[in-house]
Design a protein around this motif. Sequence first.
Motif, mmCIF file in Angstrom:
data_model
loop_
_atom_site.group_PDB
_atom_site.id
_atom_site.type_symbol
_atom_site.label_atom_id
_atom_site.label_comp_id
_atom_site.label_asym_id
_atom_site.label_seq_id
_atom_site.Cartn_x
_atom_site.Cartn_y
_atom_site.Cartn_z
ATOM 1 N N ASN A 218 0.679 -1.389 -0.278
ATOM 2 C CA ASN A 218 -0.072 -0.024 -0.008
ATOM 3 C C ASN A 218 0.970 1.165 0.194
ATOM 4 O OD1 ASN A 218 -2.362 -1.292 0.034
ATOM 5 N ND2 ASN A 218 -2.334 -1.806 2.221
ATOM 6 N N ALA A 219 2.195 1.203 -0.266
ATOM 7 C CA ALA A 219 3.170 2.418 -0.210
ATOM 8 C C ALA A 219 2.656 3.403 -1.551
ATOM 9 C CB ALA A 219 4.349 1.645 -0.306
ATOM 10 N N ARG A 220 3.250 4.339 -1.218
ATOM 11 C CA ARG A 220 2.874 5.449 -2.555
ATOM 12 C C ARG A 220 4.157 4.997 -3.503
ATOM 13 N NH1 ARG A 220 5.853 10.031 -2.973
ATOM 14 N NH2 ARG A 220 6.600 9.776 -0.989
ATOM 15 N N HIS A 221 3.559 4.883 -4.874
ATOM 16 C CA HIS A 221 4.558 4.451 -5.902
ATOM 17 C C HIS A 221 5.236 5.796 -6.457
ATOM 18 C CE1 HIS A 221 3.227 0.309 -6.197
ATOM 19 N NE2 HIS A 221 1.941 0.921 -5.734
ATOM 20 N N THR A 222 6.408 5.839 -6.686
ATOM 21 C CA THR A 222 7.076 6.751 -7.344
ATOM 22 C C THR A 222 8.167 6.365 -8.303
ATOM 23 O OG1 THR A 222 8.349 8.723 -7.030
ATOM 24 C CG2 THR A 222 8.660 6.815 -5.374
ATOM 25 N N ASP A 223 8.791 6.986 -8.948
ATOM 26 C CA ASP A 223 10.114 6.673 -10.022
ATOM 27 C C ASP A 223 11.164 7.563 -9.503
ATOM 28 O OD1 ASP A 223 10.926 5.174 -12.344
ATOM 29 O OD2 ASP A 223 11.101 7.152 -13.274
ATOM 30 N N ASP A 224 11.061 8.425 -8.520
ATOM 31 C CA ASP A 224 12.046 9.229 -7.832
ATOM 32 C C ASP A 224 12.826 8.255 -7.024
ATOM 33 O OD1 ASP A 224 13.079 10.901 -5.877
ATOM 34 O OD2 ASP A 224 12.968 12.334 -7.425
ATOM 35 N N LEU A 225 14.125 7.950 -7.214
ATOM 36 C CA LEU A 225 14.566 7.061 -6.336
ATOM 37 C C LEU A 225 14.904 7.662 -4.851
ATOM 38 C CD1 LEU A 225 16.180 4.590 -6.117
ATOM 39 C CD2 LEU A 225 18.174 5.373 -6.941
ATOM 40 N N LEU A 226 15.110 8.638 -4.623
ATOM 41 C CA LEU A 226 15.362 9.686 -3.534
ATOM 42 C C LEU A 226 13.809 9.568 -2.759
ATOM 43 C CD1 LEU A 226 17.669 12.386 -3.905
ATOM 44 C CD2 LEU A 226 18.101 10.357 -2.613
ATOM 45 N N GLU A 227 12.816 9.819 -3.365
ATOM 46 C CA GLU A 227 11.573 9.440 -2.833
ATOM 47 C C GLU A 227 11.157 8.129 -2.535
ATOM 48 O OE1 GLU A 227 8.178 11.116 -5.121
ATOM 49 O OE2 GLU A 227 9.440 12.958 -5.510
ATOM 50 N N ALA A 228 11.625 7.111 -3.218
ATOM 51 C CA ALA A 228 11.259 5.782 -3.029
ATOM 52 C C ALA A 228 12.255 5.213 -1.753
ATOM 53 C CB ALA A 228 11.872 4.964 -4.288
ATOM 54 N N ILE A 229 13.302 5.925 -1.459
ATOM 55 C CA ILE A 229 14.128 5.487 -0.346
ATOM 56 C C ILE A 229 13.312 6.173 0.891
ATOM 57 C CG2 ILE A 229 16.181 6.035 0.814
ATOM 58 C CD1 ILE A 229 16.614 4.190 -1.259
ATOM 59 N N GLY A 230 12.856 7.219 0.876
ATOM 60 C CA GLY A 230 12.051 7.915 1.846
ATOM 61 C C GLY A 230 10.400 7.081 2.176
ATOM 62 N N GLU A 231 10.166 6.407 1.260
ATOM 63 C CA GLU A 231 9.045 5.658 1.340
ATOM 64 C C GLU A 231 9.413 4.470 2.024
ATOM 65 O OE1 GLU A 231 4.785 5.434 1.217
ATOM 66 O OE2 GLU A 231 6.137 6.828 0.985
ATOM 67 N N VAL A 232 10.637 3.940 1.765
ATOM 68 C CA VAL A 232 11.124 2.611 2.505
ATOM 69 C C VAL A 232 11.112 2.906 3.959
ATOM 70 C CG1 VAL A 232 12.889 0.929 2.621
ATOM 71 C CG2 VAL A 232 12.123 1.376 0.419
ATOM 72 N N LYS A 233 11.706 4.021 4.349
ATOM 73 C CA LYS A 233 12.044 4.353 5.711
ATOM 74 C C LYS A 233 10.525 4.462 6.384
ATOM 75 C CE LYS A 233 16.007 7.027 5.532
ATOM 76 N NZ LYS A 233 16.816 8.275 6.110
ATOM 77 N N ASN A 234 9.552 5.080 5.411
ATOM 78 C CA ASN A 234 8.090 5.435 6.079
ATOM 79 C C ASN A 234 7.503 3.983 6.383
ATOM 80 O OD1 ASN A 234 8.322 8.109 5.826
ATOM 81 N ND2 ASN A 234 7.247 7.852 3.909
ATOM 82 N N ILE A 235 7.836 3.014 5.528
ATOM 83 C CA ILE A 235 7.343 1.440 5.764
ATOM 84 C C ILE A 235 7.906 0.908 6.802
ATOM 85 C CG2 ILE A 235 7.473 -0.898 4.827
ATOM 86 C CD1 ILE A 235 7.224 0.593 1.745
ATOM 87 N N LEU A 236 9.225 0.962 7.210
ATOM 88 C CA LEU A 236 9.844 0.557 8.241
ATOM 89 C C LEU A 236 9.252 1.088 9.679
ATOM 90 C CD1 LEU A 236 13.466 0.377 6.940
ATOM 91 C CD2 LEU A 236 12.058 -1.518 7.589
ATOM 92 N N VAL A 237 9.102 2.493 9.628
ATOM 93 C CA VAL A 237 8.607 3.081 10.908
ATOM 94 C C VAL A 237 6.999 2.626 11.210
ATOM 95 C CG1 VAL A 237 7.840 5.334 11.781
ATOM 96 C CG2 VAL A 237 10.151 5.097 10.626
ATOM 97 N N ALA A 238 6.382 2.397 9.948
ATOM 98 C CA ALA A 238 4.822 2.114 10.087
ATOM 99 C C ALA A 238 4.874 0.691 10.938
ATOM 100 C CB ALA A 238 4.270 2.261 9.022
#
Length: 164
Positions: free
Chosen positions: A51-71
């Motif tokens: 259910n993560a936000r999809h993006t093609d921007d690599l830096l945004e994707a890294i941020g999303e991985v951090k969000n997933i881990l925190v969640a």
Amino acid sequence: MEEILKKRRTLQETMNFMAALSAGIEPILGRGANSMTMSAGRNLGRKFSENARHTDDLLEAIGEVKNILVANHCLWGFEPFKPEEQAEMITTDDKGNRQMLIVFRDCMIRQALFRFGHPQKGSLCNMMYGFFAGALESIMGKKATLEIRHAGENACLKILTVEG
């Protein structure tokens, strides 16, 4: 904050168990242990990021991985790293794949391995590489790999490659 520390202690105890488990399976399964744990980690990363936000921007994707881990109550400190002599944070290899160095500082795997006395770069490290790659693949829709460049006591340096 106390609740987070309590959860972290519980997680650390589980990671110690995992370190003991990996020490037992690696001699029995040999190189197959790394493949098995990489696959398990990749599947978990994909599941956590459904259910993560999809993006093609690599830096945004890294941020999303951090969000997933925190969640999911996982504390795993990492950030992109750009050596001084490197012009850009994100580079391209000779095959057109995007690459970025990432430094992992607060790693629950490394801490468990040191506590147990088990060497780095084994099946547990591969499980986390798989997790990271699987999450990025789900977020970006492209194949990703994470390879170790340096495994140290205080930090590990890895290169992330995402298919162009």
